[in-house]
Design a protein around this motif. Structure first.
Motif, short mmCIF file in Angstrom:
data_model
loop_
_atom_site.label_atom_id
_atom_site.label_comp_id
_atom_site.label_asym_id
_atom_site.label_seq_id
_atom_site.Cartn_x
_atom_site.Cartn_y
_atom_site.Cartn_z
N GLU A 40 0.84 -1.19 0.00
CA GLU A 40 0.00 0.00 0.00
C GLU A 40 0.88 1.25 0.00
O GLU A 40 1.74 1.42 0.87
CB GLU A 40 -0.91 0.00 1.22
CG GLU A 40 -1.93 -1.15 1.22
CD GLU A 40 -2.86 -1.08 2.40
OE1 GLU A 40 -2.68 -0.14 3.21
OE2 GLU A 40 -3.74 -1.95 2.52
N PRO A 42 1.65 5.17 0.52
CA PRO A 42 1.13 6.17 1.45
C PRO A 42 0.25 7.19 0.72
O PRO A 42 0.58 7.63 -0.38
CB PRO A 42 2.39 6.82 2.02
CG PRO A 42 3.46 6.54 1.02
CD PRO A 42 3.12 5.23 0.39
N ASP A 43 -0.85 7.53 1.35
CA ASP A 43 -1.82 8.46 0.78
C ASP A 43 -1.69 9.80 1.51
O ASP A 43 -2.01 9.90 2.69
CB ASP A 43 -3.23 7.90 0.92
CG ASP A 43 -4.26 8.78 0.22
OD1 ASP A 43 -3.84 9.66 -0.57
OD2 ASP A 43 -5.47 8.59 0.45
N PHE A 44 -1.20 10.79 0.79
CA PHE A 44 -1.04 12.12 1.36
C PHE A 44 -2.20 13.04 1.01
O PHE A 44 -2.16 14.22 1.37
CB PHE A 44 0.27 12.75 0.87
CG PHE A 44 1.50 12.10 1.44
CD1 PHE A 44 2.04 12.53 2.63
CD2 PHE A 44 2.12 11.06 0.77
CE1 PHE A 44 3.19 11.93 3.15
CE2 PHE A 44 3.25 10.46 1.29
CZ PHE A 44 3.79 10.89 2.49
N SER A 45 -3.19 12.55 0.31
CA SER A 45 -4.27 13.43 -0.14
C SER A 45 -5.13 13.93 1.00
O SER A 45 -5.65 15.05 0.94
CB SER A 45 -5.14 12.71 -1.18
OG SER A 45 -5.75 11.57 -0.60
N ASN A 46 -5.31 13.12 2.06
CA ASN A 46 -6.15 13.58 3.16
C ASN A 46 -5.38 14.40 4.19
O ASN A 46 -5.99 14.94 5.13
CB ASN A 46 -6.82 12.39 3.86
CG ASN A 46 -5.82 11.36 4.36
OD1 ASN A 46 -4.60 11.56 4.26
ND2 ASN A 46 -6.31 10.25 4.87
N ASN A 69 -8.37 10.17 9.45
CA ASN A 69 -7.67 9.38 8.44
C ASN A 69 -8.71 8.73 7.54
O ASN A 69 -8.93 7.52 7.56
CB ASN A 69 -6.78 8.32 9.09
CG ASN A 69 -5.87 7.64 8.09
OD1 ASN A 69 -5.77 8.06 6.94
ND2 ASN A 69 -5.22 6.57 8.50
N CYS A 71 -10.88 8.88 3.49
CA CYS A 71 -10.68 9.16 2.06
C CYS A 71 -11.80 10.00 1.47
O CYS A 71 -11.83 10.21 0.25
CB CYS A 71 -10.55 7.85 1.28
SG CYS A 71 -11.96 6.76 1.46
N LYS A 76 -10.75 15.30 3.74
CA LYS A 76 -9.58 15.94 3.14
C LYS A 76 -9.62 17.46 3.34
O LYS A 76 -8.62 18.07 3.74
CB LYS A 76 -9.51 15.61 1.65
CG LYS A 76 -9.25 14.14 1.35
CD LYS A 76 -9.22 13.90 -0.15
CE LYS A 76 -8.99 12.44 -0.47
NZ LYS A 76 -8.96 12.19 -1.93
N THR A 102 -2.24 17.90 -4.40
CA THR A 102 -2.19 16.74 -3.51
C THR A 102 -3.59 16.30 -3.10
O THR A 102 -3.87 15.10 -3.00
CB THR A 102 -1.36 17.08 -2.27
OG1 THR A 102 -0.07 17.54 -2.68
CG2 THR A 102 -1.19 15.87 -1.38
N CYS A 105 -5.11 14.38 -5.92
CA CYS A 105 -4.29 13.23 -6.37
C CYS A 105 -3.69 13.46 -7.75
O CYS A 105 -3.71 12.58 -8.62
CB CYS A 105 -5.11 11.94 -6.36
SG CYS A 105 -5.80 11.51 -4.75
N ALA A 110 2.26 15.35 -4.68
CA ALA A 110 2.65 14.98 -3.31
C ALA A 110 4.16 14.99 -3.15
O ALA A 110 4.68 15.42 -2.10
CB ALA A 110 2.08 13.60 -2.98
#
Length: 260
Positions: A40, A42-46, A69, A71, A76, A102, A105, A110
């Protein structure tokens, strides 16, 4: 006959095997292999991971428990609104275009955001947005693909304008300007394709292009310094024909004319 019945029963799986005979081997069932799940990313969008990074440096101001945390778009926007207030209070030079990219997405947004955040925390200098043009489209990826596999105009609009952008900014004029910019970018890419591969698109050179190509062929095979310009461009150095009568001839005719 009894042997035939026993053989058919053994092949079909009926009846017990004869004494001393080896038992038929059962077919091995295919054991399901565990599928390797991709790691997975890392998701920096939120903004939750950004809050965790800042909480290590500013534990009194940033608490990860105050961020969600999730989506969803609401999570966000809520997290990034708190982060924007904190970044403005600390006077960190983080471009708003990177934050917007960011959130939605965008490719490469990011990474650029983390680079500027690291520069702000460590005090080092990085390239500003004035040094390079912000481009969060997939034009770099499309140029790496073959011509037949590149996206069409409608696909380029769908892939470069996110749904979250339309939900955050529902203005028709702004979204129209974004679509026009993507269309112009796509048309420019197509024009470069036609220039690079004229045979594929059956493009015939014009007269000016033929002349330039002919002169390039001449310069490649011989030196044009020794060739006079009259031979290279005869239509320019050719003298026009005299279609008028000289004034001295007119004066001579006037003097020889008899007086009335």
């Amino acid at each position: 006959r009894p042997y035939r019945e026993a053989a058919s029963a053994a092949l079909c799986g009926y009846g017990s095997p004869a004494a001393g005979a080896a038992s038929p081997r059962a077919p091995l069932a295919a054991e399901p292999r565990p599928l390797r799940q991709p790691p997975e990313l890392p998701d920096f969008s939120n903004g939750y991971l950004v809050a965790e990074i800042l909480s290590r440096r500013f534990p009194a101001h940033i608490q990860p428990d105050a961020y969600r945390n999730g989506c969803s778009l609401a999570a966000k926007l809520s997290n990034w609104s708190q982060l924007r207030r904190f970044l403005a209070k600390q006077e960190f030079d983080i471009a708003q275009e990177l934050i917007e990219g960011t959130i939605h997405c965008k490719p490469g947004a990011a990474e650029s955001l983390l680079r500027q955040l690291c520069a702000a925390l460590t005090g080092s200098r990085t390239e500003s947005l004035q040094d390079w043009q912000v481009d969060f489209t997939d034009s770099c990826y499309q140029t790496q693909l073959p011509v037949a596999a590149r996206a069409t105009t409608s696909t380029a609009i769908k892939s470069n304008i996110r749904l979250t952008e339309v939900l955050v900014e529902p203005s028709i004029c702004i979204n129209r300007q974004k679509a026009i910019a993507i269309i112009n970018m796509h048309m420019g890419m197509r024009m470069r394709e036609r220039e690079e591969n004229p045979r594929r698109f059956n493009i015939k050179p014009c007269f000016g292009q033929r002349v330039v190509h002919h002169l390039n062929c001449i310069t490649a095979c011989m030196n044009t310094d020794s060739i006079p310009k009259e031979h290279l461009l005869p239509h320019i150095h050719q003298k026009p024909e005299k279609k008028y009568v000289h004034s001295k001839e007119l004066q001579g005719k006037q003097l020889t004319a008899p007086l009335p």
